[in-house]
Design a protein around this motif. Structure first.
Motif, PDB file in Angstrom:
ATOM      1  N   PHE A  39      61.126 -22.016  47.394  1.00 52.59           N
ATOM      2  CA  PHE A  39      60.487 -22.713  46.278  1.00 52.59           C
ATOM      3  C   PHE A  39      59.974 -24.061  46.763  1.00 52.59           C
ATOM      4  O   PHE A  39      60.496 -24.637  47.726  1.00 52.59           O
ATOM      5  N   TYR A  40      58.946 -24.548  46.107  1.00 51.15           N
ATOM      6  CA  TYR A  40      58.337 -25.806  46.525  1.00 51.15           C
ATOM      7  C   TYR A  40      59.225 -26.994  46.166  1.00 51.15           C
ATOM      8  O   TYR A  40      59.857 -27.033  45.120  1.00 51.15           O
ATOM      9  N   ASN A  41      59.209 -27.970  47.041  1.00 47.13           N
ATOM     10  CA  ASN A  41      59.946 -29.211  46.834  1.00 47.13           C
ATOM     11  C   ASN A  41      59.172 -30.099  45.855  1.00 47.13           C
ATOM     12  O   ASN A  41      57.996 -30.413  46.088  1.00 47.13           O
ATOM     13  N   PHE A  42      59.822 -30.517  44.770  1.00 43.96           N
ATOM     14  CA  PHE A  42      59.126 -31.297  43.751  1.00 43.96           C
ATOM     15  C   PHE A  42      58.608 -32.626  44.306  1.00 43.96           C
ATOM     16  O   PHE A  42      57.698 -33.235  43.733  1.00 43.96           O
ATOM     17  N   LEU A  43      59.150 -33.105  45.451  1.00 39.40           N
ATOM     18  CA  LEU A  43      58.669 -34.340  46.060  1.00 39.40           C
ATOM     19  C   LEU A  43      57.220 -34.222  46.534  1.00 39.40           C
ATOM     20  O   LEU A  43      56.523 -35.228  46.704  1.00 39.40           O
ATOM     21  N   GLY A  81      71.636 -22.634  52.198  1.00 38.16           N
ATOM     22  CA  GLY A  81      70.334 -23.134  51.767  1.00 38.16           C
ATOM     23  C   GLY A  81      69.816 -24.150  52.760  1.00 38.16           C
ATOM     24  O   GLY A  81      70.517 -24.553  53.696  1.00 38.16           O
ATOM     25  N   GLY A  82      68.571 -24.575  52.578  1.00 36.90           N
ATOM     26  CA  GLY A  82      67.990 -25.547  53.496  1.00 36.90           C
ATOM     27  C   GLY A  82      66.546 -25.801  53.175  1.00 36.90           C
ATOM     28  O   GLY A  82      66.079 -25.538  52.058  1.00 36.90           O
ATOM     29  N   GLY A  83      65.837 -26.305  54.163  1.00 34.13           N
ATOM     30  CA  GLY A  83      64.420 -26.605  53.981  1.00 34.13           C
ATOM     31  C   GLY A  83      63.633 -26.286  55.226  1.00 34.13           C
ATOM     32  O   GLY A  83      64.174 -26.290  56.344  1.00 34.13           O
ATOM     33  N   ARG A  84      62.344 -25.989  55.055  1.00 30.25           N
ATOM     34  CA  ARG A  84      61.447 -25.696  56.172  1.00 30.25           C
ATOM     35  C   ARG A  84      60.079 -26.325  55.895  1.00 30.25           C
ATOM     36  O   ARG A  84      59.717 -26.550  54.746  1.00 30.25           O
ATOM     37  N   PRO A 141      69.615 -32.906  58.431  1.00 27.40           N
ATOM     38  CA  PRO A 141      69.807 -33.180  57.000  1.00 27.40           C
ATOM     39  C   PRO A 141      68.888 -34.257  56.445  1.00 27.40           C
ATOM     40  O   PRO A 141      68.382 -34.129  55.329  1.00 27.40           O
ATOM     41  N   VAL A 142      68.639 -35.323  57.201  1.00 31.72           N
ATOM     42  CA  VAL A 142      67.844 -36.428  56.680  1.00 31.72           C
ATOM     43  C   VAL A 142      66.413 -35.979  56.401  1.00 31.72           C
ATOM     44  O   VAL A 142      65.743 -36.513  55.519  1.00 31.72           O
ATOM     45  N   PHE A 143      65.909 -34.993  57.147  1.00 30.11           N
ATOM     46  CA  PHE A 143      64.547 -34.501  56.945  1.00 30.11           C
ATOM     47  C   PHE A 143      64.498 -33.241  56.088  1.00 30.11           C
ATOM     48  O   PHE A 143      63.462 -32.947  55.477  1.00 30.11           O
ATOM     49  N   ARG A 144      65.596 -32.482  56.071  1.00 29.38           N
ATOM     50  CA  ARG A 144      65.596 -31.185  55.394  1.00 29.38           C
ATOM     51  C   ARG A 144      65.229 -31.309  53.917  1.00 29.38           C
ATOM     52  O   ARG A 144      64.492 -30.489  53.372  1.00 29.38           O
ATOM     53  N   SER A 145      65.734 -32.355  53.272  1.00 29.00           N
ATOM     54  CA  SER A 145      65.455 -32.530  51.845  1.00 29.00           C
ATOM     55  C   SER A 145      64.019 -32.943  51.572  1.00 29.00           C
ATOM     56  O   SER A 145      63.576 -32.936  50.428  1.00 29.00           O
ATOM     57  N   LEU A 146      63.274 -33.304  52.633  1.00 33.70           N
ATOM     58  CA  LEU A 146      61.877 -33.695  52.476  1.00 33.70           C
ATOM     59  C   LEU A 146      60.914 -32.547  52.741  1.00 33.70           C
ATOM     60  O   LEU A 146      59.706 -32.690  52.531  1.00 33.70           O
ATOM     61  N   CYS A 147      61.430 -31.408  53.205  1.00 34.32           N
ATOM     62  CA  CYS A 147      60.564 -30.290  53.584  1.00 34.32           C
ATOM     63  C   CYS A 147      59.805 -29.736  52.378  1.00 34.32           C
ATOM     64  O   CYS A 147      60.318 -29.707  51.260  1.00 34.32           O
ATOM     65  N   LEU A 148      58.600 -29.257  52.648  1.00 34.86           N
ATOM     66  CA  LEU A 148      57.764 -28.668  51.605  1.00 34.86           C
ATOM     67  C   LEU A 148      58.434 -27.456  50.977  1.00 34.86           C
ATOM     68  O   LEU A 148      58.460 -27.296  49.749  1.00 34.86           O
ATOM     69  N   SER A 149      58.968 -26.571  51.799  1.00 35.44           N
ATOM     70  CA  SER A 149      59.586 -25.337  51.313  1.00 35.44           C
ATOM     71  C   SER A 149      61.107 -25.452  51.374  1.00 35.44           C
ATOM     72  O   SER A 149      61.674 -25.699  52.439  1.00 35.44           O
TER      73      SER A 149
END
Length: 465
Positions: free
Chosen positions: A139-143, A185-188, A210-218
């Motif tokens: 799912f898309y990151n609301f950021l 879970g995570g981010g890409r 972790p510091v970048f994972r929450s900023l990922c688009l997906s």
């Protein structure tokens, strides 16, 4: 209740179907990253169902034999059928599924953002799962919403209907309500543009931290259906022993009956203190519900002993138990129950919850354990407090994915294999006792260096995809 906006969504996606292939080509970096990741985490023989498949851009890139795509839009499905003959495509509504069957993996890739009733859709998916199904949701990151709006305004991105900007905690909660448990879970995708060198550095390396994972688009979540009833198993306790003569009789005497049938299997590793002779003596004299067996390991090291013991074992559920008698055998029932009750698929005993007996763990070992627990928790995407624990449990059917043989201890093989299979890992607290016979075989510096090398190799296999 069916999605009340289904007709408007169908009309919209029918209208954009003709230019969808152009959009996929334009954002090929994003779709290529997703396909590479799915090829890495999904077993090669898994059957796949993608809900909200669109024109089949993802299924077409996956090598699996049985692939089915479902989408609300007939126009999207017509294009998918024309461009991908290796998959089956069906028109269906995610919020009122008519499709039947069970699958090893169900993919909901960026489609959850457009569902009017997410909980109802997830509940409908529950009927398409067997007990080992994995549900992969992206799912898309609301950021990234402001950048989406700019991209739509500039014409770089197709303008879509208003989305559900769901947080990971929102989706995890909805999965729980629908009868699923979150595994990881995570981010890409930090950089969705194919800039040479910079894009792979961002997406394969930086995005894993972790510091970048929450900023990922997906963002992604992997879940499994929650078991509905307890399942009991036959059990083999695997105990690798070398120079542990004084611990053999206490282990056998204290070992409880676990599961429907219990087998205690010693793997003796070229001892010089008479351990093998003691195992033979205790086995002859033992009378009780627990069957005692033994083998001599063919090679060297705990990992070799562990794999040899597994090959010789007969139980459906396997429990690794170090032969130093620092965890009382009665505590092994906790690990068994966690799997039998459906709370976990891989269980690790944690010695770091309850107070330890004085002298049970040397300070250097304790510091190293905490350090490696943090490193491996990041690597596996699941929280682990005691990666060097002497007790672990898992099902024999999962062992085929745990045989990398890269680990002289055997423990990392098990952890890495469990993580690759997206197994639910849980820890149960156990009491750690001081040794009463023999000496520890763990060297803080020599074995620490080996663990660090294994962590590095695992990072390249699991995180830097």
């Amino acid at each position: 209740m069916p999605d009340v906006s289904a007709s408007s969504h169908r009309a919209f996606f029918d209208a954009i179907a003709a230019r969808r292939e152009r959009d996929v080509r334009r954002h090929r970096t994003y779709y290529a990253d997703r396909a590479r990741w799915l090829r890495a985490i999904l077993p090669a023989d898994a059957s796949l169902l993608e809900i909200g498949c669109g024109i089949g851009a993802t299924l077409k890139e996956l090598p699996h034999v049985r692939k089915v795509g479902i989408d609300l839009s007939p126009a999207m499905i017509d294009i998918a059928r024309g461009r991908d003959h290796s998959s089956q495509y069906v028109v269906d509504d995610a919020t009122a599924l008519r499709h039947r069957g069970t699958y090893d993996a169900i993919l909901l890739l960026d489609a959850i953002n457009y569902l009017a009733d997410v909980q109802h859709a997830l509940g409908g998916m529950r009927g398409l799962c067997h007990e080992r199904t994995r549900v992969v949701i992206t799912f898309y990151n609301f950021l990234w919403q402001p950048l989406f709006l700019v991209g739509e305004w500039l014409g770089w991105k197709t303008r879509f209907p208003e989305q559900n900007w769901l947080r990971r905690s929102d989706i995890a909660n909805l999965l729980t309500l629908a009868g699923f448990d979150v595994v990881t879970g995570g981010g890409r995708v930090l950089c969705p543009i194919g800039i040479p060198l910079f894009e792979p550095l961002c997406n394969r390396v930086f995005a894993s931290f972790p510091v970048f994972r929450s900023l990922c688009l997906s963002q992604y979540i992997i879940a499994r259906p929650r078991p509905r009833q307890r399942h009991d198993y036959t059990v083999t306790i695997l105990s690798a022993v070398r120079n542990e003569r004084g611990n053999i009789a206490p282990i056998v005497e204290a070992m409880p009956q676990i599961g429907t049938r219990t087998e205690l299997l010693f793997a003796e590793g070229h001892s010089t203190d008479g351990t093998w002779e003691e195992i033979e003596r205790v086995s002859r004299e033992h009378r009780g519900p627990v069957t005692v067996r033994s083998i001599k390991q063919p090679g060297r090291g705990k990992g070799d002993a562990l794999h040899a013991a597994i090959a010789a074992s007969t139980g459906e559920l396997l429990i690794v138990y170090d032969g130093d008698f620092t965890v009382h055998p009665s505590e092994l029932t906790k690990l068994y129950d966690a799997i039998a009750d459906g709370h976990a698929e891989f269980v690790n005993g944690s010695r770091l919850v309850y107070p330890m007996r004085e002298g049970a763990m040397r300070m250097l070992n304790l510091i190293g354990n905490k350090l490696f627990s943090a490193l491996f928790s990041w690597l596996f995407g699941q929280s682990l407090a005691d990666t060097l624990s002497p007790v672990k449990a898992f099902l024999r059917r999962d062992y085929a994915g745990m045989t990398t043989r890269m680990d002289p201890f055997g423990d990392f093989d098990l952890f890495l294999g469990a993580a690759k299979q997206q197994l639910t890992m849980r820890e149960v607290p156990v009491h750690y006792l001081e040794r009463t016979y023999g000496m520890t075989k763990l060297s803080p510096f020599g074995h620490g260096w080996l663990l660090l090398k294994m962590w590095w190799r695992g990072t390249k296999e699991l995180r830097w995809l």
